[in-house]
Design a protein around this motif. Structure first.
Motif, PDB file in Angstrom:
ATOM      1  N   CYS A  16      50.266  94.737 177.065  1.00  0.00           N
ATOM      2  CA  CYS A  16      51.497  95.476 177.335  1.00  0.00           C
ATOM      3  C   CYS A  16      51.393  96.120 178.714  1.00  0.00           C
ATOM      4  O   CYS A  16      50.645  97.081 178.899  1.00  0.00           O
ATOM      5  CB  CYS A  16      51.723  96.534 176.261  1.00  0.00           C
ATOM      6  SG  CYS A  16      53.219  97.499 176.541  1.00  0.00           S
ATOM      7  N   THR A  18      53.676  97.756 180.266  1.00  0.00           N
ATOM      8  CA  THR A  18      54.437  99.004 180.374  1.00  0.00           C
ATOM      9  C   THR A  18      53.737 100.163 179.677  1.00  0.00           C
ATOM     10  O   THR A  18      54.199 101.303 179.767  1.00  0.00           O
ATOM     11  CB  THR A  18      55.850  98.835 179.786  1.00  0.00           C
ATOM     12  OG1 THR A  18      55.752  98.392 178.425  1.00  0.00           O
ATOM     13  CG2 THR A  18      56.655  97.836 180.587  1.00  0.00           C
ATOM     14  N   ARG A  32      51.038 101.918 185.908  1.00  0.00           N
ATOM     15  CA  ARG A  32      50.844 102.287 184.508  1.00  0.00           C
ATOM     16  C   ARG A  32      49.507 101.737 184.018  1.00  0.00           C
ATOM     17  O   ARG A  32      49.058 100.679 184.459  1.00  0.00           O
ATOM     18  CB  ARG A  32      51.975 101.741 183.655  1.00  0.00           C
ATOM     19  CG  ARG A  32      53.275 102.455 183.930  1.00  0.00           C
ATOM     20  CD  ARG A  32      54.378 101.919 183.073  1.00  0.00           C
ATOM     21  NE  ARG A  32      55.596 102.647 183.361  1.00  0.00           N
ATOM     22  CZ  ARG A  32      56.384 103.141 182.428  1.00  0.00           C
ATOM     23  NH1 ARG A  32      56.094 102.954 181.172  1.00  0.00           N
ATOM     24  NH2 ARG A  32      57.465 103.788 182.759  1.00  0.00           N
ATOM     25  N   GLU A  56      56.235  92.962 178.322  1.00  0.00           N
ATOM     26  CA  GLU A  56      56.930  94.206 178.631  1.00  0.00           C
ATOM     27  C   GLU A  56      56.655  95.330 177.649  1.00  0.00           C
ATOM     28  O   GLU A  56      56.513  96.460 178.037  1.00  0.00           O
ATOM     29  CB  GLU A  56      58.440  93.960 178.719  1.00  0.00           C
ATOM     30  CG  GLU A  56      58.843  93.243 179.974  1.00  0.00           C
ATOM     31  CD  GLU A  56      58.426  93.995 181.231  1.00  0.00           C
ATOM     32  OE1 GLU A  56      58.682  95.207 181.347  1.00  0.00           O
ATOM     33  OE2 GLU A  56      57.818  93.370 182.113  1.00  0.00           O
ATOM     34  N   CYS A  57      56.573  95.066 176.371  1.00  0.00           N
ATOM     35  CA  CYS A  57      56.364  96.157 175.425  1.00  0.00           C
ATOM     36  C   CYS A  57      55.863  95.605 174.094  1.00  0.00           C
ATOM     37  O   CYS A  57      56.432  94.650 173.566  1.00  0.00           O
ATOM     38  CB  CYS A  57      57.660  96.936 175.203  1.00  0.00           C
ATOM     39  SG  CYS A  57      57.435  98.372 174.120  1.00  0.00           S
ATOM     40  N   CYS A  61      53.601 102.689 171.621  1.00  0.00           N
ATOM     41  CA  CYS A  61      53.528 103.664 172.709  1.00  0.00           C
ATOM     42  C   CYS A  61      52.606 104.843 172.418  1.00  0.00           C
ATOM     43  O   CYS A  61      51.926 105.324 173.313  1.00  0.00           O
ATOM     44  CB  CYS A  61      54.930 104.164 173.051  1.00  0.00           C
ATOM     45  SG  CYS A  61      56.049 102.811 173.512  1.00  0.00           S
TER      46      CYS A  61
END
Length: 131
Positions: A16, A18, A32, A56-57, A61
């Protein structure tokens, strides 16, 4: 007898790009931590049959940086809480073990210590649960 080279199924190491670590305070222009991990992993060749892919994701998180290991007819694993500076070599070791393991099932005792403590998910291959 056939002399054809045995087919090597490629596995993917998804990172990931991001991802931020909990409490990360980098500004908008800062790299990041997930992108940093992608860059560190790309500095040296990965084991044969491993493809590094920036995504991207991975929607983890609160426990980023996050990676996923997947391949055809293999279990998929998602690992989190990775620090690019501390864990790039751990990821290299883990993906090599995953690539070498039948069905991607690395025995728990053989996994890198960080992988033992930070597995987010283990997902069966498509068709594994068919009756």
């Amino acid at each position: 007898m056939s002399h054809a080279k045995e087919r090597i199924d490629e596995v993917e190491l998804l990172v990931c790009a991001t991802c931020k670590r909990e409490g990360w305070e980098g500004g908008e222009d800062a790299i990041r931590p997930g992108a940093d991990l992608v860059a560190r992993l790309g500095q040296e060749p990965l084991p044969e049959g491993v493809r590094l892919r920036s995504v991207e994701c991975l929607s983890n998180c609160s426990r980023g940086c996050t990676i996923a290991l997947r391949g055809p007819d293999r279990w998929t694993y998602v690992y989190g809480n990775l620090d690019p500076a501390e864990h790039a070599e751990t990821v290299r070791e883990g993906v090599a073990l995953y690539r070498a393991a039948p069905e991607g099932l690395v025995p728990w005792r053989e996994r890198p210590e960080h992988f033992k403590r930070n597995c987010i998910a283990r997902i069966p291959p498509i068709g594994a649960l068919d009756d």
